[in-house]
Design a protein around this motif. Structure first.
Motif, PDB file in Angstrom:
ATOM      1  N   ALA A  11      -4.983 -11.099  41.513  1.00  0.00           N
ATOM      2  CA  ALA A  11      -4.371 -10.400  39.963  1.00  0.00           C
ATOM      3  C   ALA A  11      -4.432 -10.224  38.915  1.00  0.00           C
ATOM      4  O   ALA A  11      -4.165  -9.310  38.502  1.00  0.00           O
ATOM      5  CB  ALA A  11      -3.102 -10.288  41.229  1.00  0.00           C
ATOM      6  N   GLN A  12      -4.489 -11.559  38.699  1.00  0.00           N
ATOM      7  CA  GLN A  12      -3.885 -12.035  37.241  1.00  0.00           C
ATOM      8  C   GLN A  12      -5.544 -12.158  36.287  1.00  0.00           C
ATOM      9  O   GLN A  12      -6.532 -12.087  36.819  1.00  0.00           O
ATOM     10  CB  GLN A  12      -3.834 -13.376  37.319  1.00  0.00           C
ATOM     11  CG  GLN A  12      -2.809 -14.103  37.756  1.00  0.00           C
ATOM     12  CD  GLN A  12      -1.351 -12.951  37.354  1.00  0.00           C
ATOM     13  OE1 GLN A  12      -0.930 -12.807  36.785  1.00  0.00           O
ATOM     14  NE2 GLN A  12      -1.101 -12.263  39.097  1.00  0.00           N
ATOM     15  N   ALA A 192       6.088  -7.313  46.599  1.00  0.00           N
ATOM     16  CA  ALA A 192       5.035  -6.651  47.177  1.00  0.00           C
ATOM     17  C   ALA A 192       5.338  -6.871  45.568  1.00  0.00           C
ATOM     18  O   ALA A 192       3.805  -7.166  44.987  1.00  0.00           O
ATOM     19  CB  ALA A 192       4.896  -5.114  47.058  1.00  0.00           C
ATOM     20  N   SER A 193       6.032  -6.938  44.206  1.00  0.00           N
ATOM     21  CA  SER A 193       5.364  -6.749  43.046  1.00  0.00           C
ATOM     22  C   SER A 193       5.155  -8.653  42.827  1.00  0.00           C
ATOM     23  O   SER A 193       4.366  -8.677  41.240  1.00  0.00           O
ATOM     24  CB  SER A 193       7.280  -7.191  42.113  1.00  0.00           C
ATOM     25  OG  SER A 193       7.861  -8.635  42.754  1.00  0.00           O
ATOM     26  N   GLU A 196       1.442  -7.412  41.956  1.00  0.00           N
ATOM     27  CA  GLU A 196       0.759  -6.170  41.628  1.00  0.00           C
ATOM     28  C   GLU A 196       0.187  -7.545  40.350  1.00  0.00           C
ATOM     29  O   GLU A 196      -0.050  -7.699  39.578  1.00  0.00           O
ATOM     30  CB  GLU A 196       2.052  -5.915  40.220  1.00  0.00           C
ATOM     31  CG  GLU A 196       2.839  -5.027  41.036  1.00  0.00           C
ATOM     32  CD  GLU A 196       4.422  -4.690  40.577  1.00  0.00           C
ATOM     33  OE1 GLU A 196       4.388  -5.032  39.239  1.00  0.00           O
ATOM     34  OE2 GLU A 196       5.084  -3.427  41.762  1.00  0.00           O
ATOM     35  N   GLU A 197      -0.714  -6.508  39.882  1.00  0.00           N
ATOM     36  CA  GLU A 197      -1.673  -6.498  38.797  1.00  0.00           C
ATOM     37  C   GLU A 197      -0.772  -6.534  37.387  1.00  0.00           C
ATOM     38  O   GLU A 197      -0.127  -5.938  36.679  1.00  0.00           O
ATOM     39  CB  GLU A 197      -3.239  -5.885  38.630  1.00  0.00           C
ATOM     40  CG  GLU A 197      -3.957  -5.913  37.763  1.00  0.00           C
ATOM     41  CD  GLU A 197      -5.172  -5.239  37.332  1.00  0.00           C
ATOM     42  OE1 GLU A 197      -5.851  -5.233  38.673  1.00  0.00           O
ATOM     43  OE2 GLU A 197      -5.162  -4.766  36.241  1.00  0.00           O
ATOM     44  N   ARG A 198      -1.278  -8.125  36.354  1.00  0.00           N
ATOM     45  CA  ARG A 198      -0.741  -8.776  35.595  1.00  0.00           C
ATOM     46  C   ARG A 198      -2.431  -9.053  34.727  1.00  0.00           C
ATOM     47  O   ARG A 198      -2.727  -9.260  34.433  1.00  0.00           O
ATOM     48  CB  ARG A 198       0.252  -9.627  35.873  1.00  0.00           C
ATOM     49  CG  ARG A 198       0.597 -10.170  34.383  1.00  0.00           C
ATOM     50  CD  ARG A 198       2.242 -10.331  34.768  1.00  0.00           C
ATOM     51  NE  ARG A 198       2.496  -9.970  33.449  1.00  0.00           N
ATOM     52  CZ  ARG A 198       3.653 -11.422  32.754  1.00  0.00           C
ATOM     53  NH1 ARG A 198       4.403 -12.174  34.097  1.00  0.00           N
ATOM     54  NH2 ARG A 198       3.806 -11.362  31.822  1.00  0.00           N
TER      55      ARG A 198
END
Ligand SMILES: Cc1ncc(C[n+]2csc(CCOP(=O)(O)OP(=O)(O)O)c2C)c(N)n1
Ligand SMILES: [Mg+2]
Length: 608
Positions: A11-12, A192-193, A196-198
């Motif tokens: 997600a990074q 879930a956070s 998250e995509e970051r």
């Protein structure tokens, strides 16, 4: 936990050339009981989004990952996972390489059972006095951030911290998260956070106003300024800003090993390499300089000639660096900021100020003289046993401007630093922070993964080749085609020369000077062919040129072997390097070398 960790990694993201891409390009993995069940299952699940590559040696795979990050100018990176014990500690040297070179690398070695029930497990060391110590503690001094994950929820803060270190231009370096085997396999209800995509982008810190004003004043007062450019310039993608700065203000530029290729080879103010392995052009200017603008450099001893290169009593250093520790070294006026931003702001504050014309002219003509000198060393020749410099000339003649040369240790780094003409930024990939033998081939693999459209030429001595060559097989598996030129001078040529220069007898470096029953006669071409490479031994520089040209047409890794002279090196250019010589010896040669050493040390600036 391992599944959550891998999902977090996928997600990074980062932005490269306007496109959002995963910041982790992949994971190198060698499995064992310490990671196969936990990390192995997690990587299998993610294999379509986060590719896993199987290598042949943990140290080498981490070199490849480090080289990838360097070639990507720290914008993208890779992770490495290993088993517990030897798999983990095999990474320690590679961690040191990434640490010294300030390169992002995520290391995920397996570790002992946090619950300690089956202790001691296979490959677990037992410290009699410290129940918390494991071999992974060896990563502490070679990691910018080290953590041991003993509970599954610890990865929530640990990975956040890891990402800030890996993407910070000043703190950048290896992160080690030692993953206890049982904890990798434990379930936890992650928020879930966490997944998250970051998107991480490169920060460009701006300078403090007072520091900028002080740097401008120092430059304006200078009569003989020089710029030393290091790896930071390339990581900041500041090469255009640097060329504009040097041109507008008439300041010559010397390049460190990490910084080489930032200045175009035809730039009249590009003096080439500076320091111990520097050109006469760069070093002559450095000796007289009254102001050194050090941009993105750690100022290691090879750059400063062990602090004897800058000879003018009045000289001052301005340290333009994102890392305050580097910026203030040796009483420098610190200018803590990004290289590109800093050069642009300095330039506009300097306005029309220019270095005196005769100083700039001296640099321009010094460069032309050096190019003539250098050509004498690299020109084509019929030498039976060519020098490294002549081999460099032949490889260069077979090259294209877009090629990337890769090297790390031996006599070649010095010769390449002086003589290689890098055709484009990033075309010179030298690991000379740790100068780790064995980095070359593995590093070439990582560079090729980062730059699949550029030809990657690895230049490696017989010693480094023998220390680590197994990633030749990985390069073939991965379709990451390399051209590897092996210079076989039958031993540790550069250390033998250093031994002689410090008064020593030739001993234990060249194979012929070792204790042996049988003098080895290693068939490097047969060895490389057995790993699956195209392999050829050439008998002359002309054959070498032809073989390197032919290698371009191959889709598979090629290894070209040439015998070279262990005693020859380029004596033009260069500067003194502090290598301690014994005060006491029964050998007159050592006594003489010590007397010369004491003399040289008087040139070393103490307190600067
Ligand atoms: C891992 C490691 N061990 C030892 C050294 C010290 N060292 C530097 S160069 C060198 C010899 C390299 O031999 P080779 O690759 O054949 O290159 P040559 O000196 O012959 O040009 C040694 C032992 C090092 N840099 N890295
Ligand atoms: Mg050698």
């Amino acid at each position: 936990m391992a599944q959550a960790l891998v999902r977090f990694l996928t997600a990074q993201k980062t932005i490269v050339d306007g496109e959002t891409v995963p910041i982790f390009a992949g994971v190198f993995a060698i499995f064992g009981h310490g990671n196969v069940a936990g990390m192995g299952e997690a990587l299998y699940q993610a294999r379509e989004t986060l590719p896993t590559y199987r290598a042949h040696n943990e140290q080498s795979m981490a070199h490849a990952a480090t080289a990838y990050a360097k070639a990507m100018r720290r914008r993208r990176m890779m992770a490495c996972t290993t088993s517990i014990g030897p798999g983990a500690t095999n990474l320690v040297t590679a961690a040191a390489v990434a640490h010294v070179n300030r390169l992002p690398l995520l290391l995920l070695p397996g570790d002992v059972f946090a619950n300690r029930r089956p202790d001691p497990v296979l490959q677990q060391l037992e410290d009699f006095g410290d129940g918390t110590a494991t071999p992974n503690d060896a990563f502490r001094p070679v990691s910018r951030y080290f953590d041991r994950i003993t509970r599954p929820e610890q990865i929530i803060p640990a990975l956040a911290r890891a990402m800030t270190v890996l993407t910070d231009p000043a703190d950048c370096g290896p992160v080690t998260l030692a993953l206890c085997q049982d904890v990798q396999a434990e379930a936890y209800d992650y928020p879930a956070s966490f997944f998250e995509e970051r998107v991480w982008t490169s920060r460009r810190p701006r300078p403090d106003e007072d520091e900028l004003a002080a740097a401008v004043a120092a430059l304006k007062a200078a009569r003989k300024p020089v710029i030393v450019t290091g790896g930071g310039t390339l990581y900041s993608q500041a090469e255009d800003a640097l060329a504009a700065f040097a041109g507008k203000h008439g300041i010559p530029v010397g390049e460190t090993q990490a910084g080489k290729s930032a200045i175009a080879v035809d730039n009249p103010l590009g003096m080439g390499a500076i320091g111990v392995t520097g050109t006469a052009a760069a070093n002559n200017m450095a000796e007289e300089a009254d102001l050194v603008l050090a941009v993105g450099t750690r100022l290691q001893d090879f750059t400063t000639g062990s602090w004897a290169l800058f000879k003018a009593d009045t000289h001052r250093i301005v340290g333009l660096n994102t890392q305050p520790f580097d910026a203030a070294k040796h009483r420098a006026l610190p200018l803590v900021c990004d290289a590109r931003v800093g050069l642009e702001l300095l330039s506009s504050a300097l306005g029309d100020w220019k270095a005196p014309a005769e100083w700039t002219q001296k640099a321009v003509s010094g460069r032309q003289d050096w190019l003539k000198t250098a050509a004498r060393y690299t020109d084509a020749s019929n030498a039976e046993l060519p020098s490294d410099a002549q081999v460099i000339g032949a490889v260069q003649r077979a090259g294209k401007p877009s090629d990337i040369v890769v090297c790390a240790a031996g006599g070649l780094p010095g010769e390449l630093h002086k003589l290689w003409q890098a055709g484009a930024p990033g075309g010179y990939h030298m690991e000379y922070g740790y100068s780790c033998m064995g980095y070359e081939i593995a590093g070439g693999l990582g560079v090729k993964m980062a730059e699949p459209d550029r030809e990657v030429i690895v230049m490696v001595g017989d010693g480094s080749y023998l220390m680590a060559n197994s990633e030749i097989a990985t390069s073939i598996m991965a379709g990451a085609k390399l051209t590897i030129v092996v210079l076989d001078n039958r031993g540790y040529g550069c250390i033998n020369r250093l031994q002689r220069a410090t008064g020593g007898e030739s001993f234990n470096n060249l194979l012929r000077d070792t204790r042996h029953d049988v003098l080895p006669d290693i068939d490097f071409a047969a060895h490389a062919a057995s790993l699956g490479a195209h392999a050829v031994k050439v008998k002359s520089l002309a054959e070498l040129e032809a073989a390197v040209t032919a290698a371009r047409g191959h889709s598979r890794t090629s290894v070209v072997v040439i015998d070279t002279d262990p005693l020859e090196s380029t004596d033009a250019g260069g500067a003194w390097w502090d290598v301690a010589v014994p005060e006491v010896s029964q050998r007159r040669e050592v006594e003489a070398a010590h007397a010369a050493y004491v003399q040289k040390k008087t040139l070393q600036r103490v307190g600067d």
